[in-house]
Design an enzyme around this catalytic site. Sequence first.
Site, short mmCIF file in Angstrom:
data_model
loop_
_atom_site.label_atom_id
_atom_site.label_comp_id
_atom_site.label_asym_id
_atom_site.label_seq_id
_atom_site.Cartn_x
_atom_site.Cartn_y
_atom_site.Cartn_z
N LYS A 17 0.82 -1.22 0.00
CA LYS A 17 0.00 0.00 0.00
C LYS A 17 0.85 1.27 0.00
CE LYS A 17 -2.03 -1.43 3.73
NZ LYS A 17 -1.52 -2.82 3.74
N GLY A 41 3.68 -1.29 8.58
CA GLY A 41 4.98 -0.97 8.00
C GLY A 41 4.85 -0.74 6.52
N HIS A 42 5.02 0.50 6.09
CA HIS A 42 4.89 0.84 4.67
C HIS A 42 6.27 1.16 4.10
CE1 HIS A 42 0.38 2.01 5.25
NE2 HIS A 42 0.62 0.73 5.37
N GLN A 225 -2.56 -2.51 7.56
CA GLN A 225 -2.89 -3.93 7.56
C GLN A 225 -3.73 -4.30 6.33
OE1 GLN A 225 -3.66 -2.31 10.92
NE2 GLN A 225 -1.51 -2.64 11.31
#
Length: 439
Positions: A17, A41-42, A225
């Site tokens: 994402k 975590g991106h 998520q």
Amino acid sequence: MSKNVVIIGTQWGDEGKGKVVDLITDKVASVVRFQGGHNAGHTLVIKGQKTVLHLIPSGILRDSVECLIGHGVVLSMSALIKELGELDVAGVDAKSRLKISPGCPLIMPYHVALDKAREAKRGKSAIGTTGNGIGPAYEDKVARRGLRVGDLLDLKSFAEKLKEVMEYHNFALSHYYGADALDYDTVLVEALEQAKTVIPMITDVTEQIHQHIANNENILFEGAQGALLDIDQGTYPFVTSSNTTSGGAVTGSGVGVTDIDYVLGIVKAYTTRVGGGPFPTELIYDVTTDEGDEIGKVLGTIGREFGATTGRQRRCGWLDMVTLNRSFNLNAVTGICLTKLDVLDSLDKIKICVAYELNGKRITTPPYDAQGYADAKPIYIEMPGWNTSTIGSDSFDGLPQQAQDYIRKIEELSNLPVDILSTGPDRDETLILNHPFDE
């Protein structure tokens, strides 16, 4: 005409994402995080440079974009300050463009202690949380005893509320979990110091969003998520503690349901899951022992399937259209962004799960509960692989025919268009076939 777009992970998270948010923020005034915490975590890769974000919206790498953290997010001040420091070292001025809702529940040290103590007590039945205190913070919110960001504006009252809630949680830690109680004075001093950084960023985020709408400016709502981890709709109890579906964008930010114009569903070209819980199409492989399914190994190693937040190995498996189609319905997905197609480049055959066998019956809708998922056996169709690199492909027609066929099959099985196609980890390695913000 302005548009409000929601980006949702449609699987169990880790679909990519962050990269997509960063990519399409060239057309927005603001990016809004609406749920979750620093358990997200991106990972963004721009011209080879990697940046990992956990709390701060992925639009922060665009100088002109305002970043808002809505009241649906649980906020760890220590995690936020650490992330701000990392961005500062990288030359990104985040503080001037980051605004935080006063309604955000605070994650405090006792939440982290409770999270870890509970998982330890569960033993083999552990849910597989990140241990970051997310669940206990949401519990305090619902129980109406939690501290919120807005409480920092009255430090005397904050100290009194903290004392009361710590007495409650310390009792549970020491008398039920057999863990060490936390020292009130230590927690208070640390919180008051952290508050100096957070207080200048407190803003009425809901009002800010509606001002952007009134000014006819585009807004992007960023989820964390994945939809199958939703507290209500996911594989309960192996879920997160917030609403990860598109409806969470409404409740976690303060916009109305009719304010959402487009929902972009991020889909990994295969499936992954981290932590415990059922996973019908899993190809079991253990990286620590180098044992298990060879395809699972390929997906995990080539896809670099390790959590950006925890470093944990992600479980890998074939694409599962049974769960995906439920997710598309739950989120009212408008179009698909397909990521990590290149991870499949070396495979001779590729499978797609189109149904389950459960109790001797073929079903095309997922079971209601986690046990049903665990008992379900996937039914696959098989497609030929393409055995050539798709990384950096600059057009859809430039992809191998078998890769095109795989994408078209996903469109056929979902009755949705693939509007964006990721062809590598870098921002530039993306094909935008239909931009969500275009008319």
